[in-house]
Every structure is written in C-alpha cells, then in structure tokens.
Design a protein around this motif. Sequence first.
Motif, PDB file in Angstrom:
ATOM      1  N   SER A   1      -8.276   8.551   3.507  1.00  0.00           N
ATOM      2  CA  SER A   1      -6.893   8.487   4.221  1.00  0.00           C
ATOM      3  C   SER A   1      -5.695   8.206   2.944  1.00  0.00           C
ATOM      4  CB  SER A   1      -6.727   7.633   5.290  1.00  0.00           C
ATOM      5  OG  SER A   1      -7.542   7.678   6.342  1.00  0.00           O
ATOM      6  N   VAL A   2      -6.157   7.406   2.011  1.00  0.00           N
ATOM      7  CA  VAL A   2      -5.041   7.043   0.873  1.00  0.00           C
ATOM      8  C   VAL A   2      -4.780   8.335   0.301  1.00  0.00           C
ATOM      9  CG1 VAL A   2      -4.832   5.976  -1.128  1.00  0.00           C
ATOM     10  CG2 VAL A   2      -5.750   4.706   0.753  1.00  0.00           C
ATOM     11  N   PHE A   3      -5.805   9.179  -0.272  1.00  0.00           N
ATOM     12  CA  PHE A   3      -5.630  10.368  -0.983  1.00  0.00           C
ATOM     13  C   PHE A   3      -5.328  11.424  -0.041  1.00  0.00           C
ATOM     14  CE2 PHE A   3      -8.788   7.706  -3.529  1.00  0.00           C
ATOM     15  CZ  PHE A   3      -8.336   7.736  -4.867  1.00  0.00           C
TER      16      PHE A   3
ATOM     17  N   LEU B   1     -14.817   2.183   5.548  1.00  0.00           N
ATOM     18  CA  LEU B   1     -14.158   1.985   4.087  1.00  0.00           C
ATOM     19  C   LEU B   1     -13.909   3.553   3.695  1.00  0.00           C
ATOM     20  CD1 LEU B   1     -16.670  -0.970   2.747  1.00  0.00           C
ATOM     21  CD2 LEU B   1     -13.878  -1.228   3.356  1.00  0.00           C
ATOM     22  N   ASN B   2     -15.103   4.538   3.719  1.00  0.00           N
ATOM     23  CA  ASN B   2     -14.921   5.506   2.882  1.00  0.00           C
ATOM     24  C   ASN B   2     -13.548   6.189   3.687  1.00  0.00           C
ATOM     25  OD1 ASN B   2     -17.231   5.236   1.611  1.00  0.00           O
ATOM     26  ND2 ASN B   2     -18.462   5.598   2.995  1.00  0.00           N
ATOM     27  N   GLU B   3     -13.767   6.067   5.005  1.00  0.00           N
ATOM     28  CA  GLU B   3     -12.432   6.763   5.691  1.00  0.00           C
ATOM     29  C   GLU B   3     -11.198   6.336   5.222  1.00  0.00           C
ATOM     30  OE1 GLU B   3     -12.580   9.524   7.398  1.00  0.00           O
ATOM     31  OE2 GLU B   3     -14.699   9.792   7.407  1.00  0.00           O
ATOM     32  N   SER B   4     -10.923   4.977   5.135  1.00  0.00           N
ATOM     33  CA  SER B   4      -9.949   4.340   4.725  1.00  0.00           C
ATOM     34  C   SER B   4      -9.574   5.015   3.130  1.00  0.00           C
ATOM     35  CB  SER B   4      -9.715   2.862   4.688  1.00  0.00           C
ATOM     36  OG  SER B   4      -9.966   2.324   5.908  1.00  0.00           O
TER      37      SER B   4
ATOM     38  N   GLY C   1       0.668  -1.402  -0.001  1.00  0.00           N
ATOM     39  CA  GLY C   1       0.130   0.073  -0.062  1.00  0.00           C
ATOM     40  C   GLY C   1       0.708   1.315  -0.024  1.00  0.00           C
ATOM     41  N   PHE C   2       1.947   1.401   0.700  1.00  0.00           N
ATOM     42  CA  PHE C   2       2.983   2.494   0.561  1.00  0.00           C
ATOM     43  C   PHE C   2       3.461   2.670  -0.469  1.00  0.00           C
ATOM     44  CE2 PHE C   2       5.714   5.332   2.228  1.00  0.00           C
ATOM     45  CZ  PHE C   2       6.969   5.261   1.736  1.00  0.00           C
ATOM     46  N   ILE C   3       4.026   1.590  -1.383  1.00  0.00           N
ATOM     47  CA  ILE C   3       4.465   1.788  -2.623  1.00  0.00           C
ATOM     48  C   ILE C   3       3.624   2.237  -3.618  1.00  0.00           C
ATOM     49  CG2 ILE C   3       5.994   0.507  -4.327  1.00  0.00           C
ATOM     50  CD1 ILE C   3       7.318   1.074  -1.768  1.00  0.00           C
TER      51      ILE C   3
ATOM     52  N   ALA D   1      -3.025  11.374   1.937  1.00  0.00           N
ATOM     53  CA  ALA D   1      -1.663  10.984   2.131  1.00  0.00           C
ATOM     54  C   ALA D   1      -1.003  11.162   0.661  1.00  0.00           C
ATOM     55  CB  ALA D   1      -1.363   9.435   2.467  1.00  0.00           C
ATOM     56  N   ILE D   2      -1.613  11.085  -0.384  1.00  0.00           N
ATOM     57  CA  ILE D   2      -1.072  11.297  -1.746  1.00  0.00           C
ATOM     58  C   ILE D   2      -0.877  12.931  -1.699  1.00  0.00           C
ATOM     59  CG2 ILE D   2      -1.624  11.312  -3.950  1.00  0.00           C
ATOM     60  CD1 ILE D   2      -2.719   8.729  -3.601  1.00  0.00           C
ATOM     61  N   HIS D   3      -2.107  13.631  -1.578  1.00  0.00           N
ATOM     62  CA  HIS D   3      -1.934  14.995  -1.455  1.00  0.00           C
ATOM     63  C   HIS D   3      -0.936  15.676  -0.675  1.00  0.00           C
ATOM     64  CE1 HIS D   3      -3.573  19.213  -2.032  1.00  0.00           C
ATOM     65  NE2 HIS D   3      -3.540  19.270  -0.589  1.00  0.00           N
ATOM     66  N   GLY D   4      -1.024  15.144   0.686  1.00  0.00           N
ATOM     67  CA  GLY D   4       0.320  15.592   1.489  1.00  0.00           C
ATOM     68  C   GLY D   4       1.671  15.382   0.896  1.00  0.00           C
ATOM     69  N   LEU D   5       1.964  14.198   0.304  1.00  0.00           N
ATOM     70  CA  LEU D   5       3.374  14.196  -0.205  1.00  0.00           C
ATOM     71  C   LEU D   5       3.552  14.832  -1.456  1.00  0.00           C
ATOM     72  CD1 LEU D   5       5.919  12.481  -0.215  1.00  0.00           C
ATOM     73  CD2 LEU D   5       4.646  10.575  -1.549  1.00  0.00           C
TER      74      LEU D   5
END
Length: 678
Positions: free
Chosen positions: A110-112, A104-107, A5-7, A114-118
């Motif tokens: 959280s993915v997007f 499920l929605n919160e997970s 998931g991280f990669i 994290a993408i936006h923050g990076l």
Amino acid sequence: MKVTGFISLWTLVSLPCGQLANPAEHEDVVKHAIKLHRGKGAVIAQRKQWVLESCRKLSGLLRQKNVVLNKLKNAIRAVEKDAGLSDEEKLFQVHTFEIFQKELNESENSVFQAIHGLQRALQGDYKDVVNMKESSRQRLEALREAAIKEEMEYVELLAAEKHQVEALKNIQHQNKSLSMLDEILEDVRKAADRLEEEIEEHAFDDNKSVRGVNFEAVLRVEEDEANSKRNASKREVEDDLGLSMLIDSQNNQYILTKPRDSTIPRADHHFIKDIVTIGMLSLPCGWLCTTIGLPTMFGYIICGVLLGPSGLNSIKSIVQVETLGEFGVFFTLFLVGLEFSPERLRKVWKISLQGPCYMTVLMIAFGLLWGHLLQIRPTQSVFISTCLSLSSTPLVSRFLAGSVRGDKEGDIDYSSVLLGMLVMQDVQLGLFIAVMPTLIQAGMSTYSSIFKEILRILILIGQILFSLAAVLLLCLVIKTYLIGPYYRKLHAESKGNKEILILGITAFTFLMLTITELLDVSMELGCFLAGALISSQGHMVTEEIMCCIEPIRDFLAIIFFASIGLHVFPTFVIYELTVLLFLTLSVVIMKFVLAVLVLSLILPKTSQYIKWIVSAGLAQVSEFSFVLGSRARRAGIISREVYLLILSVTTLSLLLAPALWRAAIMKCVPRPERRSST
C-alpha cells in the motif's frame, strides 16, 4: 505516526519528481508539509533534518518488517514441529502467523502503491480530462483490490477465531470427563462442521480470478429502516441470512440467489409480496375490463402499469416476476398445441411455412428502403423490421380460446392457418436470437468483412434448419413409439389422484422445451410440440388434460401480462402520443396489407375469405420485441430512443388488436361461430 507516514511518502515522491516544479514552488510545498508535521514553521536546517529522519524511519520500518517476517517463519516451523500441541492448536497458531505475515506485506504494498499513484498524478496534465479519468479508474481498481484483500483477511480472521475456539474446547475436553450427552453433542458438532465444509462451494475464491470477472463497489441496504424498533431485533438475523439488498454503481439491484449455508431455509419476501400484490390487484382490473367489453388481459397489463416503475413502483423483484411470467407463455403454447392436432398441422404446413417467411422478407425490404431514405444504419433497419414482423402468439391464442374450429369440406380452418403461421414465427424468433451476435458483429465490421458475416449468417441458418429437422424426426419417433404407452401409464397411475397426471404432463412439456433449447430452437416451439403430440391420443385425452392444466395456465398468464405492464410507460406515451399513434397505425396497416397480399397468393381459392381474419390476427407486434429490444439496446444495435419507441408501438398495437380482430370476425365469420370466437 499516521502523519509521519504521510510525510515520508511525500518525501520519497518529491525527491525524484522535484524537477517537475520550480524551486520556489517546491520550497513552498515543503514548508506546508513541515507545518502539517510540526504545527508551526521551521527553518531550512530543521526541514532537511526532518527529511532525513523521515527517510530513516521508513527505511527502519521496512528492515524491521523483514526481521519480523523471518521470525514468523521460524515460529511457524517451531509450531509445526511441536509434538505437545494438538492439531487444532497448531492450525490456530499457524493460521494467525500467516495472517500477520500477509498484513505486513499488504501494508508495504500500500505504501509503494500510494507513492506510484502520487508520482503519476504529478506527471499528468491537469487540463487533460481523459488522463484524469484514467488515473481515477486506476485508483478505483486499486481500492477495489484493497477492499477485496481486506475482506478476505477479515474472513481469515473469523476462521482463525473459530480455530481458536476449537482449540480451547479441545483443551477443556481433555481436562474433564464428558457425559454421554456431551459426547453425543460433540459428535454431532463435528459432523455438522464436516457437512458445512462439504456443501460450501467457495464461489468467491473460485470466481475472483476468472476472466471477465470485475470487482464492483456495492451498497448493502437493510429493509424497513424506518421501523427501527422492529429491526432492532431483526437486523442481526438478516445479517446472518443475507436478506438485505445490494445496489451497484449502475443502480442495478441484487438479491440472494444461493446462500453460503444451505442448511437454513430462506424465502425471498420481496418476491412473495410482489406476487400477492399482483394477484390482488389483477382481480379489480380484469373485472373492470370485462365490464367495459375489453379482454381481461388488458386489465392485467394495467395492473402491471400501476405497480411498475411508472406507477406506484412497488414491484421490487421485477426480474423474478418476469421469469415466472414466462411459464405462462409455456403453458399457453402447450394448450395451443393441445388444440392443434398433427393432422391439422399437415393440412396447412405449406401455408404456415411460406406465409411468415414471405412477410418477414417483405418487412425487411420495406425497412431497408425506409432506412435508406431516413439514413438509418442497415443493421438497425433489419433489426427493427424483424421485431415488427413478429406477432403475439399468447394474445391470438386467447382470441381463439374456445372458438369453433370444425373444418368445412374443401375449406381450411382460419384458426389452423393462424396458429401455424404464429408457430413458424416462433421458430423465426429462435433463429433471430441465434443470429443476433453475428448481427452485432456485422454492425461493427467494415465492408471488407461483410462477405464473412453473410457467410456466417448462412451457416447459422443451416444449423437452425438442421435442428428443426432433428426436432421433427424426434417428434415422429415419440408419436409412433413413446407417447401412447407413456400416457396410458400416467392415466393408470393417476386414478383418484390428479397430481401424477399433472406432474407427468408438465415433465413431458419441460422435456420437449429442454430439447428444443439444446438444439438452439425456441423453447416456445418445444411447448407447442408437446401439446400437439399429446393431442394425437384423441379428443378424450385432450379434454382431460385441458381441465387439469388450464387453471395453472390462467394464473401464470396473469403474471405474464402483468410483467408486460411493468415495461409500459404512460408518461412517455402521452408526451409523444401523436408520433406514436402515427407509427403504430402505420405498422398495423402495413402488416395487415402485407398479410392479405401474401395470403392471396398462397391460399386456395376456396379459402380466400379467411385471409381477412388471419391478417387481422397477425396485424400486431409480439411482446417478444421487449426481449429482443432489450438485448439490442445492451449490445448497442439500437439507441435508447428507438428502444422506447419499439416498446410503445408494441403496446399500442396490442391494445388495438382486439378491435381489429372483432371487426374481422363480424365481417367474415358466420353468426353461430362468431359468438364462440369473440
């Protein structure tokens, strides 16, 4: 799966942001990511294949999430239509499905996030501290929101578990016959559940979306962690009772004020220990001051110093101790009013009104002059001058306690003038507290808007004067029609039982306090007026009430003076002793000289001799400068250094006050009256 998931997240970000780095750096980062994933090196072909597989996996997970959500919606509709399930079972199953949907929605969010923050971090400048600070703040806000959502989900899971237990109990009850005792207990349980639902306020849910509410990270500290054996059996109980302490990132400490379950009685053991400690230590401190010839109030202040932050630091509930100490001020001013009859007030009302106003104006004028010479902002100069112009009503009241106050023919009693001027200063205190928000805005305004701020201050002054007129009119009505029948009713009901009399007088005092507070006048004035109104019923009434209220006043006054000691810092005074002594003597001498000058102009010629005693009583700084100083420091009117100087000068002036008072008494008061005054 967590590494994959991280990669995948890194892959989605690296594709749109590849133009920000050169190809060599990009390839090195990709190789490092592949090593993390496989634990060894990989060829370029394998790397490309892995990128595609990771993207497919993430896309497949998102599609699978949508399919699961649709199935959950269908399952919820099916459960709601199932007539074979009880209401408890339906509630449990639907609640469980909804929680899973939210997870499920919160997970996915959280993915997007994290993408936006990076992506934002890659686009930022690593040399720009402001940019990194803003990124850190945004990440902190995201983490706070995530923590709140997770906390809410945990609470919902607890509620779902409760619903599950209810459903199981309902099934068991349907399958077996209940005894009479079981039926009674079941009815009691349902009634208790309804009671909890009725009294529960949902304060968290109601206030989390209110404007100005911020999410903060706090630490929950359990008490007496060192004594692990005793806490082993106690900690579970404390978790339920909420008796632990919360500490935020600004080192503010919080205690429980209202529990979720109001059916269980609770006690703040910190506050109890603090009051007990102050009560025990005040006795030797007050005894010592009496032995060396100082007023006992300084012993109580020393007690606060020893127990406060600058001493043993054993007082935990500082705010609660100060709050209880405020009642000492209320009852002190009530007894002052009880000894200060309306006839005496009418005799000196012109002096009481003019004297404090002239002194405040002169203090502000001198403050602006010195501020101009020292290049201090006018807002700060006005605030400091106003703080220093106030004098301590509780302290002078203790000086005058038990003194002989019989007026000579043609003369004015010095105690009447002094108390009248102090009461007027309390009115000025309420006025200044009301004007302070405008003073804060004036400090931040430009010169083009100064006229508007002056106009606003004048409007506020007009409102305060109107409130004072309304209070005096109300006092006249109460004195004429209400206070006499009210006291006679209390006296008749309290024969053989002083509780009714004490409660009735206290309730009347609090009523006057509330009225003056609602009219934006100081609460202290309401307490004084309550005492003055009751004193109009005669000397016998005054003596009876004083015997009942004085013990209460004395105990609460100990708490009040001890709370002052909590804000005295001996180390700071020692480090800056020379400067502080110079400033304190300058303030005391200036206030004494200004008071003598003003009283020389407004006192009758036959009463000029009392100006020295009254000036000596006014030549110190009120303890309310602590309150004003703390508000001004939070608002940014004064700096931390100026705040500490105000605290220290106030404390030293209060310490010098008894010596100056005794000197004035020895010089101006005849010997028979001198014994009772000192």
